[in-house]
Design a protein around this motif. Structure first.
Motif, short mmCIF file in Angstrom:
data_model
loop_
_atom_site.label_atom_id
_atom_site.label_comp_id
_atom_site.label_asym_id
_atom_site.label_seq_id
_atom_site.Cartn_x
_atom_site.Cartn_y
_atom_site.Cartn_z
N ARG A 172 57.43 31.97 40.23
CA ARG A 172 58.67 32.60 39.76
C ARG A 172 58.69 32.83 38.74
O ARG A 172 60.16 34.20 38.56
N HIS A 173 58.77 32.77 37.63
CA HIS A 173 58.51 33.19 36.73
C HIS A 173 58.18 34.20 35.83
O HIS A 173 56.77 34.09 36.06
N LYS A 174 58.22 34.99 34.87
CA LYS A 174 57.34 36.53 34.82
C LYS A 174 56.94 36.00 33.15
O LYS A 174 56.96 34.84 32.83
N PRO A 175 55.66 36.44 33.16
CA PRO A 175 54.67 35.77 32.17
C PRO A 175 55.08 36.47 31.13
O PRO A 175 56.46 37.13 30.85
N ARG A 176 54.98 35.11 29.61
CA ARG A 176 55.44 35.86 28.75
C ARG A 176 54.31 35.89 27.28
O ARG A 176 53.81 34.48 27.28
N LEU A 177 54.05 37.62 27.06
CA LEU A 177 53.16 37.40 27.04
C LEU A 177 52.71 37.51 24.94
O LEU A 177 53.58 37.96 24.24
N SER A 178 51.58 37.42 24.53
CA SER A 178 51.65 37.27 23.32
C SER A 178 51.15 38.96 22.60
O SER A 178 50.80 39.77 23.65
N SER A 179 51.75 39.27 21.83
CA SER A 179 50.99 41.06 21.61
C SER A 179 49.85 41.12 21.81
O SER A 179 49.13 42.01 21.64
N GLU A 180 48.90 39.89 21.00
CA GLU A 180 47.16 39.91 21.19
C GLU A 180 46.69 40.32 23.20
O GLU A 180 46.14 41.54 23.11
N GLU A 181 47.56 39.45 23.37
CA GLU A 181 47.68 40.30 24.94
C GLU A 181 47.44 41.48 25.85
O GLU A 181 47.78 42.24 26.14
N LYS A 182 48.86 40.90 24.96
CA LYS A 182 49.90 43.25 25.67
C LYS A 182 48.99 43.73 25.15
O LYS A 182 48.98 44.95 25.65
N LEU A 183 48.28 44.10 23.52
CA LEU A 183 47.46 44.18 23.04
C LEU A 183 46.33 45.04 24.45
O LEU A 183 45.83 46.36 24.39
N PHE A 184 45.38 44.52 24.60
CA PHE A 184 44.13 44.14 26.10
C PHE A 184 44.99 45.06 27.21
O PHE A 184 44.65 45.87 27.38
N LEU A 185 46.63 44.99 27.81
CA LEU A 185 47.12 45.23 28.56
C LEU A 185 47.55 46.88 28.41
O LEU A 185 47.46 47.47 29.27
N TYR A 186 48.19 46.84 27.32
CA TYR A 186 48.48 48.11 26.52
C TYR A 186 46.92 48.96 26.98
O TYR A 186 47.18 50.61 27.16
N THR A 187 45.86 48.14 26.77
CA THR A 187 44.12 49.17 26.62
C THR A 187 44.07 50.10 27.99
O THR A 187 43.71 50.70 27.92
N LEU A 188 43.63 48.83 28.63
CA LEU A 188 44.04 49.35 30.51
C LEU A 188 44.87 49.86 30.95
O LEU A 188 44.06 50.83 31.80
N CYS A 189 46.49 50.21 30.40
CA CYS A 189 47.39 51.61 30.45
C CYS A 189 47.15 52.62 29.93
O CYS A 189 46.86 53.66 31.38
N TYR A 190 46.49 52.34 29.21
CA TYR A 190 45.89 53.86 28.63
C TYR A 190 44.78 54.25 28.71
O TYR A 190 44.57 55.89 28.95
N TYR A 191 43.88 54.03 28.70
CA TYR A 191 42.60 53.71 29.63
C TYR A 191 42.63 54.77 30.62
O TYR A 191 42.50 56.45 31.14
N PHE A 192 43.75 54.24 31.90
CA PHE A 192 43.91 54.90 32.87
C PHE A 192 45.06 56.33 33.50
O PHE A 192 44.73 56.91 33.48
N ILE A 193 45.74 55.97 32.05
CA ILE A 193 47.13 57.26 32.23
C ILE A 193 46.06 58.69 31.20
O ILE A 193 46.78 59.51 31.46
N SER A 194 45.54 58.46 30.56
CA SER A 194 44.48 59.24 30.10
C SER A 194 43.55 60.02 31.33
O SER A 194 44.12 61.34 30.77
N PHE A 195 43.33 59.44 32.22
CA PHE A 195 42.84 59.93 32.90
C PHE A 195 43.78 60.67 33.92
O PHE A 195 43.40 62.20 34.18
N VAL A 196 44.56 59.87 34.30
CA VAL A 196 46.15 60.78 34.63
C VAL A 196 46.54 61.93 34.38
O VAL A 196 46.61 63.27 35.40
N VAL A 197 46.64 62.51 33.01
CA VAL A 197 46.34 63.48 32.13
C VAL A 197 46.18 64.72 32.80
O VAL A 197 46.34 65.46 31.82
N LEU A 198 44.36 64.08 32.07
CA LEU A 198 43.56 64.95 32.59
C LEU A 198 43.17 65.24 33.92
O LEU A 198 43.08 66.76 33.79
#
Length: 422
Positions: free
Chosen positions: A49-75
């Motif tokens: 029920r509780h939201k995840p509380r992520l560290s900056s390093e964990e968020k960095l990996f998630l941002y990387t995954l999002c960037y990989y996908f979003i770059s292909f959407v733009v292209l």
């Protein structure tokens, strides 16, 4: 303990530990193992029920995954590509719940090590089956009339097997430190069997950065700069070369590559395995230089290839082929330019950075460092695979790398208080 809590704490890490085995034991195992793991992870997150509380390093990996996908959407929008253009990159988004759930419920070091060793042993069993029943084919060839083996690809699966082989080697050396000699011996046997299976796949590109991965393992375990270790490494390399030089599979593939290059260099025959690759790489480089920011797109890349063949810059027969570039970096550069290439490089460098950071952090636990070492080995080897093959142009390559990296990274970054329990 409630059954719900039991399922969350046991099911997620269990399927994570099974991921290597299912990937190798079944032709399309990479697909089914990731789907099962994804469903288990989503279920575990839904009950939380509780939201995840992520560290900056964990968020960095998630941002990387999002960037990989979003770059292909733009292209995709820029080039007007079909929606299938973002199908494989979308696997990065599906990896997010796997990573988050595994941060909370990661597999133990022993369970994942056992899973890797079983996968290594399974690879040898499968390779032996091919050798006995289909001697005319390379191991892990998915063309045989058997539903169980449908989905195998000798290059893709050969890479996965090599990853698990080197992981078994790392596990063997790490377990020696703990004086778990029996498990270490079993891991060495698994390494030997998987190495043999990798050779039977005849996937030359899979072996490209194996020496680098080996040096990483040896340096971490023994300190590469000690005189004894240097001598032992040189002796080991000499013995390995001597052994491989007597292996007909290896020597035939090496001699074939040398012959292919000689024919290409003398302009007698460019239509060989090596010759085709060299022509494609030349075409991709020219295409990228003319379209550096966003690339030429899929159709634009093929049109440019044809024009280069008509102009005699590359072999005309090769120019009519609709293959990918047989190099993931050049594939990204020619089709998607700097934007796509940066996304590809990012999904390698960010995990590599995080793994090294954990490995060098004094506060990291021993198991966290062990997981990180396996992660570094995996990323280094994958970079090698991508130098001679468009590994991410296939579902198997994309899913395997993203899911396996998420498993190892989450296990190494595991924190006790990821969720706010208020």
């Amino acid at each position: 303990m409630s059954s719900t809590h039991f399922s969350k704490t046991k099911t997620v890490p269990f399927f994570a530990a099974c991921f290597p085995v299912i990937c190798i034991a079944y032709g399309s195992g990479y697909n089914y193992s990731s789907i099962i793991l994804l469903l288990a992870c989503i279920t575990s997150l839904c009950f939380k029920r509780h939201k995840p509380r992520l560290s900056s390093e964990e968020k960095l990996f998630l941002y990387t995954l999002c960037y990989y996908f979003i770059s292909f959407v733009v292209l995709k929008l820029i080039h007007g590509e079909k929606w299938s253009f973002i199908d494989k990159p979308s696997r990065a988004l599906l990896t997010i719940p796997i990573f988050i759930a595994l941060l909370r419920y990661p597999p133990s070091w022993r369970s994942l090590a056992v899973g890797i060793n079983i996968a290594s042993i399974c690879s040898a069993v499968v390779a032996l089956y091919f050798l006995q029943n289909y001697p005319e084919l390379r191991a892990f060839d998915g063309r045989i009339p058997n539903l169980w083996f449908e989905g195998y690809m000798q290059i893709q699966t050969g890479g996965m097997v090599t990853t698990f082989a080197m992981s078994s080697l790392a596990i063997a050396l790490l377990e020696i430190k703990k004086k778990n000699y029996l498990f270490s011996i079993m891991s060495l046997i698994a390494f030997a069997l998987a190495s043999w299976a990798s050779l039977q796949s005849e996937s030359r590109g899979s072996w490209l950065l194996v020496p680098v991965a080996t040096l990483v393992i040896i340096h971490y375990k023994f300190n590469l700069f000690r005189i004894k270790v240097i001598l032992l490494t040189l002796v080991s390399i000499s013995l390995a070369i001597a052994t491989l030089s007597t292996n007909d599979t290896v020597t035939s593939r090496v001699n074939e590559a040398i012959s292919d290059y000689s024919q290409y260099n003398s302009s007698t025959n460019a239509f060989t395995s090596v010759g085709i690759r060299l022509n494609l790489w030349k075409s991709a480089s020219i295409t990228f230089l003319e379209n550096p920011l966003v690339g030429a797109g899929i159709d634009g890349r093929l049109e440019k290839r044809k024009s280069l063949g008509d102009a005699g810059i590359i072999d005309k027969q090769v120019s009519r082929m609709t293959y990918h570039e047989h190099n993931q970096f050049l594939e990204a550069a020619s089709v998607t330019g700097i934007i796509g290439l940066s996304a590809l490089i990012t999904i390698f460098l960010v995990p590599l950075f995080l793994f090294f950071k954990i490995l060098n952090r004094s506060s990291s636990s021993e198991n966290a460092k062990n997981f990180s070492l396996l992660g570094i080995v995996s990323v280094v080897l994958m970079i090698g695979y991508c130098l001679t093959q468009a590994f991410f142009n296939h579902n198997s390559g994309t899913i395997f790398y993203l899911v396996w990296t998420s498993i190892l990274l989450s296990a190494s970054m595991k924190r006790e208080a990821i969720f706010n329990e208020q």
